[in-house]
Design a protein around this motif. Structure first.
Motif, PDB file in Angstrom:
ATOM      1  N   MET A  21       0.815  -1.221   0.000  1.00 43.14           N
ATOM      2  CA  MET A  21       0.000   0.000   0.000  1.00 43.14           C
ATOM      3  C   MET A  21       0.848   1.269   0.000  1.00 43.14           C
ATOM      4  N   TRP A  65       0.061   4.942  -1.540  1.00 43.85           N
ATOM      5  CA  TRP A  65      -1.271   4.783  -2.157  1.00 43.85           C
ATOM      6  C   TRP A  65      -1.884   6.111  -2.583  1.00 43.85           C
ATOM      7  N   ASN A  72      -3.718   8.063  -7.457  1.00 44.49           N
ATOM      8  CA  ASN A  72      -4.956   8.475  -8.101  1.00 44.49           C
ATOM      9  C   ASN A  72      -5.233   9.941  -7.762  1.00 44.49           C
ATOM     10  N   PHE A  90      -7.870  11.425  -7.336  1.00 47.39           N
ATOM     11  CA  PHE A  90      -8.933  11.501  -6.327  1.00 47.39           C
ATOM     12  C   PHE A  90      -8.337  11.433  -4.919  1.00 47.39           C
ATOM     13  N   TYR A  91      -7.365  10.542  -4.728  1.00 45.79           N
ATOM     14  CA  TYR A  91      -6.716  10.406  -3.419  1.00 45.79           C
ATOM     15  C   TYR A  91      -5.887  11.646  -3.089  1.00 45.79           C
ATOM     16  N   TYR A  99      -8.120  14.224  -1.868  1.00 49.10           N
ATOM     17  CA  TYR A  99      -8.537  13.867  -0.501  1.00 49.10           C
ATOM     18  C   TYR A  99      -7.473  14.296   0.513  1.00 49.10           C
ATOM     19  N   ARG A 122      -7.589  17.968   0.911  1.00 47.97           N
ATOM     20  CA  ARG A 122      -8.732  18.330   1.749  1.00 47.97           C
ATOM     21  C   ARG A 122      -8.395  18.148   3.230  1.00 47.97           C
ATOM     22  N   TRP A 124     -16.619  19.954   2.087  1.00 46.12           N
ATOM     23  CA  TRP A 124     -17.558  19.358   3.048  1.00 46.12           C
ATOM     24  C   TRP A 124     -19.002  19.635   2.674  1.00 46.12           C
ATOM     25  N   VAL A 180     -19.885  16.858   0.335  1.00 49.75           N
ATOM     26  CA  VAL A 180     -20.102  15.499   0.854  1.00 49.75           C
ATOM     27  C   VAL A 180     -21.198  15.452   1.924  1.00 49.75           C
ATOM     28  N   PRO A 191     -24.407  15.711   1.879  1.00 53.85           N
ATOM     29  CA  PRO A 191     -25.587  14.855   1.654  1.00 53.85           C
ATOM     30  C   PRO A 191     -25.332  13.383   2.007  1.00 53.85           C
ATOM     31  N   LYS A 192     -24.071  12.983   1.978  1.00 58.10           N
ATOM     32  CA  LYS A 192     -23.765  11.590   2.311  1.00 58.10           C
ATOM     33  C   LYS A 192     -23.772  11.360   3.817  1.00 58.10           C
ATOM     34  N   ALA A 193     -23.546  12.427   4.565  1.00 53.42           N
ATOM     35  CA  ALA A 193     -23.395  12.263   6.008  1.00 53.42           C
ATOM     36  C   ALA A 193     -24.707  12.475   6.759  1.00 53.42           C
ATOM     37  N   MET A 194     -25.675  13.122   6.103  1.00 56.16           N
ATOM     38  CA  MET A 194     -26.932  13.380   6.816  1.00 56.16           C
ATOM     39  C   MET A 194     -28.019  12.414   6.355  1.00 56.16           C
ATOM     40  N   ASP A 238     -29.390  15.145  -3.732  1.00 54.76           N
ATOM     41  CA  ASP A 238     -28.124  15.567  -3.145  1.00 54.76           C
ATOM     42  C   ASP A 238     -27.742  16.957  -3.632  1.00 54.76           C
TER      43      ASP A 238
END
Ligand code: SF4
Ligand code: FES
Lengths: 249, 130
Positions: free
Chosen positions: B11, B14, B18, B20-21, B24, B27, B85, B88, B90-93, B105
């Motif tokens: 790993m 890692w 990507n 995307f990572y 992240y 962030r 934040w 994201v 909508p994913k947490a609520m 969303d």
């Protein structure tokens, strides 16, 4: 007109001979409608019969053809060679999972996790055939439908670095399916499943990277299942404080 | 029967594999700037308890280019943090429903941005006008 060809670089691993995996490149002819999976089948049929990979339905239903295409988890039956031309493709088995042989990974860990979440409706009381089916309104069905679309393709596990770093984490799809049953109005098994959610290896191993939902071919949005259950887990914790015997709801 | 010898890939590194990572990690690293900003603000409040001279010395130090650059970076980091934040959230609520229809969303994200801009405008108005 001469047929176009594209180079497909494949990660090969033969547990009986190889110490570690290595790449091998094949030149594959393709047409507009040739899927990546068909490209691999061409290699297996015409160039090297020993190439090992899984597939079945060829239509995004069985979930067995997931692989890394140029580092991105994807279903090979619904990815097309034309989209990578004139570049080339590097195909590897799904990340974060043990390689069994060539492009086939070992799925045992996920299957055990899937079993552990009781992926079936646990009714409050069983109903006899005479009493008829459990009824549900469209609004009640709407609450879980998206999560029931999962085809167990494991692309989300290949997308999740937390699972790669510690495979004890229950992971996206298993949590999505857990949430699917917990959100079903016919189900009464929440108390049985909450300990799995609450564990460190449950929702709390997730740091919301969010890539799982990005790669899911079925719009399941497993990240939402995991993160909504962080809220549920917190509520469950407080409710257990207040009512030592009964779990939340 | 063939021998089984499942191979685990390492790993290490890692997050570089990507985009995307990478984003992240960016962030998550905004937290460093937000923490530093909070600490120096706290220090400012502390100088208030020491006395007017200490507070004004602190204010004067903030005019230094290094501080200005730091504040610009901290502002950028805080905005990136907030916007990612919002996206994201909508994913947490819990999923919201209006009647039987699920609130999308995208709507949830947009409402947050609207609230953010309205509140920011009011605060800016108060700060500049007051
Ligand atoms: S949640 Fe999506 S990506 Fe994960 S296994 Fe299910 S269908 Fe595949
Ligand atoms: S072959 Fe079944 S999902 Fe691709």
């Amino acid at each position: 007109m001469t047929q176009k060809t594209i180079d497909i670089e494949v990660l090969r691993y033969n547990p009986e001979k190889d110490y570690k995996p290595s790449y091998q490149t094949f030149e594959v002819p393709f047409a507009d409608e040739t899927s990546v999976l068909q490209g691999l089948q061409y290699i297996k049929d015409q160039l090297d019969g020993s190439l090992t990979f899984r597939w079945s339905c060829r239509m995004e239903i069985c979930g067995s053809c997931g692989m890394m295409i140029n580092g991105v988890p994807n279903l090979t039956c619904s990815s097309f060679l034309r989209d990578y031309y004139p570049g080339k493709l590097r195909i590897e088995p799904l990340s974060h999972l043990p390689i069994e042989r060539d492009l086939a990974v070992d799925q045992t860990d996920f299957l055990q996790k899937l079993e552990s979440i009781h992926p079936y409706i646990i009714p409050k009381e069983n109903q006899s055939v005479e009493e008829g089916p459990f009824k549900q309104t469209p609004a009640q069905r709407e609450r879980f439908y998206q999560y029931s679309e999962c085809i167990n393709c494991l692309l989300c596990y290949a997308a999740c670095p937390q699972y790669g770093l510690d495979s004890d984490f229950l992971g996206p799809a298993a949590m999505a399916l857990l949430h699917r049953y917990n959100s079903d109005s016919r189900d009464d098994g929440k108390a049985e499943r909450m300990p799995i959610v609450n564990a460190q290896e449950g929702v709390w191993a997730c740091t919301l990277v969010g890539y799982c939902s990005e790669v899911c071919p079925k719009g399941v949005d497993p990240a939402s299942a995991v993160n909504r259950n962080k809220v549920n887990s917190t509520l469950d914790y407080f409710f257990r404080f207040m009512a030592p015997k009964g779990a939340a709801e | 029967m063939a021998t089984r010898r499942p191979y685990m890939r390492p790993m290490a590194g890692w997050w570089r594999r990507n985009p995307f990572y990478l984003f992240y990690m960016l962030r998550e690293s905004t937290a460093v700037f937000v923490t530093l900003y909070a600490l120096q603000l706290l220090y400012g409040v502390y100088t208030l308890t020491v006395g007017q001279a200490a507070f004004e010395a602190w204010l004067a130090r903030l005019q230094h280019p290094v501080y200005i650059v730091f504040h610009a970076l901290a502002l950028a980091a805080a905005l990136l943090h907030a916007f990612t934040w919002f996206n994201v959230a909508p994913k947490a609520m819990p999923a919201l429903y209006l009647g039987t229809r699920r609130v999308s969303d995208r709507t949830v994200v947009r409402v947050q941005f609207v609230i953010f801009f309205v509140v920011s405008a009011i605060m800016l108005g108060v700060a500049l006008g007051g």
